[in-house]
Design an enzyme around this catalytic site. Structure first.
Site, PDB file in Angstrom:
ATOM      1  N   SER A  32       3.092  -2.082   4.598  1.00  0.00           N
ATOM      2  CA  SER A  32       3.115  -0.919   3.432  1.00  0.00           C
ATOM      3  C   SER A  32       4.421  -0.435   3.647  1.00  0.00           C
ATOM      4  O   SER A  32       5.185  -0.578   4.546  1.00  0.00           O
ATOM      5  CB  SER A  32       2.024   0.256   3.899  1.00  0.00           C
ATOM      6  OG  SER A  32       2.324   1.050   3.096  1.00  0.00           O
TER       7      SER A  32
ATOM      8  N   TYR B  57      -1.506   6.464   9.999  1.00  0.00           N
ATOM      9  CA  TYR B  57      -1.332   5.549   9.195  1.00  0.00           C
ATOM     10  C   TYR B  57       0.007   4.740   9.210  1.00  0.00           C
ATOM     11  O   TYR B  57       0.022   3.644   9.309  1.00  0.00           O
ATOM     12  CB  TYR B  57      -1.771   5.735   7.742  1.00  0.00           C
ATOM     13  CG  TYR B  57      -1.622   4.577   6.879  1.00  0.00           C
ATOM     14  CD1 TYR B  57      -2.548   3.681   6.807  1.00  0.00           C
ATOM     15  CD2 TYR B  57      -0.467   4.660   6.068  1.00  0.00           C
ATOM     16  CE1 TYR B  57      -2.764   2.660   5.658  1.00  0.00           C
ATOM     17  CE2 TYR B  57      -0.587   3.338   4.857  1.00  0.00           C
ATOM     18  CZ  TYR B  57      -1.664   2.621   4.954  1.00  0.00           C
ATOM     19  OH  TYR B  57      -1.534   1.610   4.100  1.00  0.00           O
TER      20      TYR B  57
HETATM   21  P1  NDP Z   1      -9.273  -1.021  -0.453  1.00  0.00           P
HETATM   22  O1  NDP Z   1      -9.907   0.131   0.350  1.00  0.00           O
HETATM   23  O2  NDP Z   1      -9.743  -1.277  -1.723  1.00  0.00           O
HETATM   24  O3  NDP Z   1      -9.713  -2.186   0.484  1.00  0.00           O
HETATM   25  C1  NDP Z   1      -9.765  -2.370   1.910  1.00  0.00           C
HETATM   26  C2  NDP Z   1     -10.531  -3.503   2.375  1.00  0.00           C
HETATM   27  O4  NDP Z   1     -10.341  -3.659   3.725  1.00  0.00           O
HETATM   28  C3  NDP Z   1     -11.885  -3.468   1.888  1.00  0.00           C
HETATM   29  O5  NDP Z   1     -12.228  -4.898   1.535  1.00  0.00           O
HETATM   30  C4  NDP Z   1     -12.786  -3.276   3.032  1.00  0.00           C
HETATM   31  O6  NDP Z   1     -14.027  -4.049   3.190  1.00  0.00           O
HETATM   32  C5  NDP Z   1     -11.758  -3.827   4.315  1.00  0.00           C
HETATM   33  N1  NDP Z   1     -12.152  -3.121   5.566  1.00  0.00           N
HETATM   34  C6  NDP Z   1     -11.805  -2.062   6.122  1.00  0.00           C
HETATM   35  N2  NDP Z   1     -12.316  -1.938   7.077  1.00  0.00           N
HETATM   36  C7  NDP Z   1     -12.539  -3.010   7.730  1.00  0.00           C
HETATM   37  C8  NDP Z   1     -12.994  -3.856   8.758  1.00  0.00           C
HETATM   38  N3  NDP Z   1     -13.488  -2.802  10.096  1.00  0.00           N
HETATM   39  N4  NDP Z   1     -13.429  -4.985   8.857  1.00  0.00           N
HETATM   40  C9  NDP Z   1     -13.086  -5.812   7.859  1.00  0.00           C
HETATM   41  N5  NDP Z   1     -12.837  -5.252   6.535  1.00  0.00           N
HETATM   42  C10 NDP Z   1     -12.301  -4.056   6.688  1.00  0.00           C
HETATM   43  O7  NDP Z   1      -8.014  -0.996  -0.363  1.00  0.00           O
HETATM   44  P2  NDP Z   1      -6.564  -1.703  -0.297  1.00  0.00           P
HETATM   45  O8  NDP Z   1      -6.890  -2.946  -0.968  1.00  0.00           O
HETATM   46  O9  NDP Z   1      -5.600  -0.821  -1.033  1.00  0.00           O
HETATM   47  O10 NDP Z   1      -6.135  -2.093   1.180  1.00  0.00           O
HETATM   48  C11 NDP Z   1      -5.924  -3.302   1.395  1.00  0.00           C
HETATM   49  C12 NDP Z   1      -4.464  -3.345   2.365  1.00  0.00           C
HETATM   50  O11 NDP Z   1      -3.345  -3.100   1.670  1.00  0.00           O
HETATM   51  C13 NDP Z   1      -4.630  -2.302   3.361  1.00  0.00           C
HETATM   52  O12 NDP Z   1      -4.139  -3.069   4.671  1.00  0.00           O
HETATM   53  C14 NDP Z   1      -3.669  -1.185   3.369  1.00  0.00           C
HETATM   54  O13 NDP Z   1      -3.143  -0.618   3.970  1.00  0.00           O
HETATM   55  C15 NDP Z   1      -2.834  -1.971   2.386  1.00  0.00           C
HETATM   56  N6  NDP Z   1      -1.806  -1.306   1.480  1.00  0.00           N
HETATM   57  C16 NDP Z   1      -2.566  -0.283   0.448  1.00  0.00           C
HETATM   58  C17 NDP Z   1      -1.662   0.198  -0.531  1.00  0.00           C
HETATM   59  C18 NDP Z   1      -2.317   1.111  -1.638  1.00  0.00           C
HETATM   60  O14 NDP Z   1      -1.855   1.923  -2.024  1.00  0.00           O
HETATM   61  N7  NDP Z   1      -3.603   0.833  -1.997  1.00  0.00           N
HETATM   62  C19 NDP Z   1      -0.318   0.429  -0.346  1.00  0.00           C
HETATM   63  C20 NDP Z   1       0.220  -0.305   0.832  1.00  0.00           C
HETATM   64  C21 NDP Z   1      -0.576  -1.070   1.709  1.00  0.00           C
HETATM   65  P3  NDP Z   1     -15.285  -3.536   3.816  1.00  0.00           P
HETATM   66  O15 NDP Z   1     -15.382  -2.248   3.593  1.00  0.00           O
HETATM   67  O16 NDP Z   1     -16.410  -4.385   2.899  1.00  0.00           O
HETATM   68  O17 NDP Z   1     -15.432  -4.060   5.083  1.00  0.00           O
END
Ligand code: NDP
Length: 239
Positions: free
Chosen positions: A132, A145
């Site tokens: 990020s 974070y």
């Molecule tokens: P979302 O909340 O839309 O997606 C997060 C995903 O992570 C979900 O599919 C969730 O699936 C999964 N997840 C969370 N916890 C677990 C776990 N314990 N085991 C397996 N899967 C898990 O967020 P984003 O798409 O935004 O996030 C994806 C990545 O991008 C993250 O690493 C985030 O830090 C990074 N990011 C996001 C930004 C933003 O502004 N959105 C900016 C920069 C980076 P489920 O709950 O089904 O397990």
């Protein structure tokens, strides 16, 4: 058939967009998340869906084994799963602090370890970690974070240097604000409102599809080209 791509956190946001992008480019995909029922509904033909909590190494490893039986070795592991429960450090629960580190850091380590030694033996493969912009710059209410994403930077860079001679690529994808469900764990209404206003000013921020396209671009380059890191954001985002 093209080579197998593994994606953690594939059930929403960036992970879902990555799943569709790599599938559209002709790759079979291993989709991992806790909400496996969402993954199973994706309109993607060549996929293996696995209920995986990235905090659990065995769950990732077993999912990789299952998918590899069907599609051959994982050529690219995308460690994308992550959470961002924002709060002032003094107000944030220990549980939220620990989960952030366990999912965002330990989850990435588990994803790397599930495939790295095989890639080194094959002298081929790519590991992409979704970091990020918060892994470069620290913002209020983001302390833990930020810490987790700084750790992802360091691990990505360190292991890349160690394995470069084995022809294995390590790429850090570091987006600014993206329009996803990431805010869903933030409970403090003032912080939520502030973040939502900022997102509005940025027209929602980057789309998950833009992040997926950028990620695919780095992967699509020849194995001899290792894009080490991409930091990018919505053009209106001056942070
Ligand atoms: P979302 O909340 O839309 O997606 C997060 C995903 O992570 C979900 O599919 C969730 O699936 C999964 N997840 C969370 N916890 C677990 C776990 N314990 N085991 C397996 N899967 C898990 O967020 P984003 O798409 O935004 O996030 C994806 C990545 O991008 C993250 O690493 C985030 O830090 C990074 N990011 C996001 C930004 C933003 O502004 N959105 C900016 C920069 C980076 P489920 O709950 O089904 O397990």
């Amino acid at each position: 058939m093209k080579k197998l791509i593994a994606i953690t956190g594939a059930s929403s946001g960036i992970g879902k967009a990555l799943a569709y992008k790599f599938a559209k480019e002709g790759h079979p995909v291993l989709l991992m998340a806790r909400r496996v029922e969402i993954l199973e509904k994706f309109d993607i033909k060549n996929k293996v869906c696995a209920k995986v909590d990235v905090q659990n190494f065995d769950e990732i490893k077993n999912a990789v084994k299952l998918a590899e039986k069907k599609y051959g070795p994982v050529d690219c592991m995308i460690n994308n799963a992550g959470i961002m429960p924002l709060d002032l450090y003094k107000d944030q629960s220990l549980e939220d602090k620990y989960s952030t580190m366990d999912i965002n850091v330990k989850g990435v380590i588990n994803g790397i370890d599930a495939v790295l030694n095989d890639m080194i033996s094959r002298k081929e493969g790519t590991i992409i970690n979704i970091g990020s912009i918060g892994g470069r710059y620290v913002f209020p209410q983001h302390s833990v974070y930020n810490g987790s994403k700084f750790a992802v930077n360091a691990i990505t860079e360190g292991v890349r240097k160690e394995v470069a001679g084995s022809n294995v690529r390590f790429t850090l994808i570091a987006p600014g604000i993206v329009d996803t469900e990431l805010l869903s764990l933030t409970k403090n209404q003032d912080i939520l409102d502030g973040y939502k206003n900022l997102k509005k000013e940025l027209k929602g921020g980057l789309s998950p599809e833009a992040v997926a396209d950028t990620t695919y671009y780095t992967y699509s380059l020849p194995q001899m080209v290792n894009v080490k890191e991409i930091i990018f954001s919505h053009t209106n985002d001056g942070n």
